[in-house]
Motif scaffolding. Structure first.
Motif: not given
Length: 146
Positions: A28-29, A65-75, A91-95
């Protein structure tokens, strides 16, 4: 959970399902940050085409850039869990998981209640199949009965 090759985590179906409360918050984030990035990018484009000052454009660029860095941390959080982000917009993910003698993906999308689908590594979202039957638990055999 099993590891294959270079530390690839392989999830059991129930194990992947148990991670969903945490995974759904992270995803979600990511979706929210992705949407924010789009909005800031559009503001930069509109400002560049309009009469925005250099200072304002630099502010927006720094924000992007700040938002992209925050998103990269979640990834990175997802990656550390062994989960692969496939589409940050929806919000599609694979396990990664094992089915018979091959590695496949258990597939989940933000908004879905649980993990109900899987697909081959090469087929993607459009090739999703129901997990029922394919990922049934092995029946317990009492060793004294065997």
């Amino acid at each position: 959970m099993t590891t294959v090759g270079r530390e690839q985590k392989l999830f059991e179906l129930e194990e992947a399902r148990r991670t969903l409360p945490l995974v759904s918050r992270i995803v979600r984030d990511i979706v929210e940050k992705t949407e924010s990035m789009k909005e800031v990018y559009l503001a930069i484009r509109e400002g560049a085409e309009g009469d925005a000052s250099i200072e304002r454009l630099e502010e927006l660029q720094d924000l992007l850039h700040d938002i992209a860095d925050e998103r990269a941390e979640f990834v990175e959080e997802l990656t550390a869990l062994g989960i692969e982000l496939k589409d940050p917009n929806i919000g599609l993910v694979d396990f990664p998981a094992r089915l018979d003698d091959r590695v496949v993906y258990l597939c989940w999308k933000l908004g879905e209640e649980t993990i109900d689908h899987w697909h081959e590594l090469t087929s993607g979202f459009s090739g999703r199949e129901p997990v029922e039957d394919a990922f049934e638990e092995e029946p317990f055999v009492n060793s004294s009965e065997a």
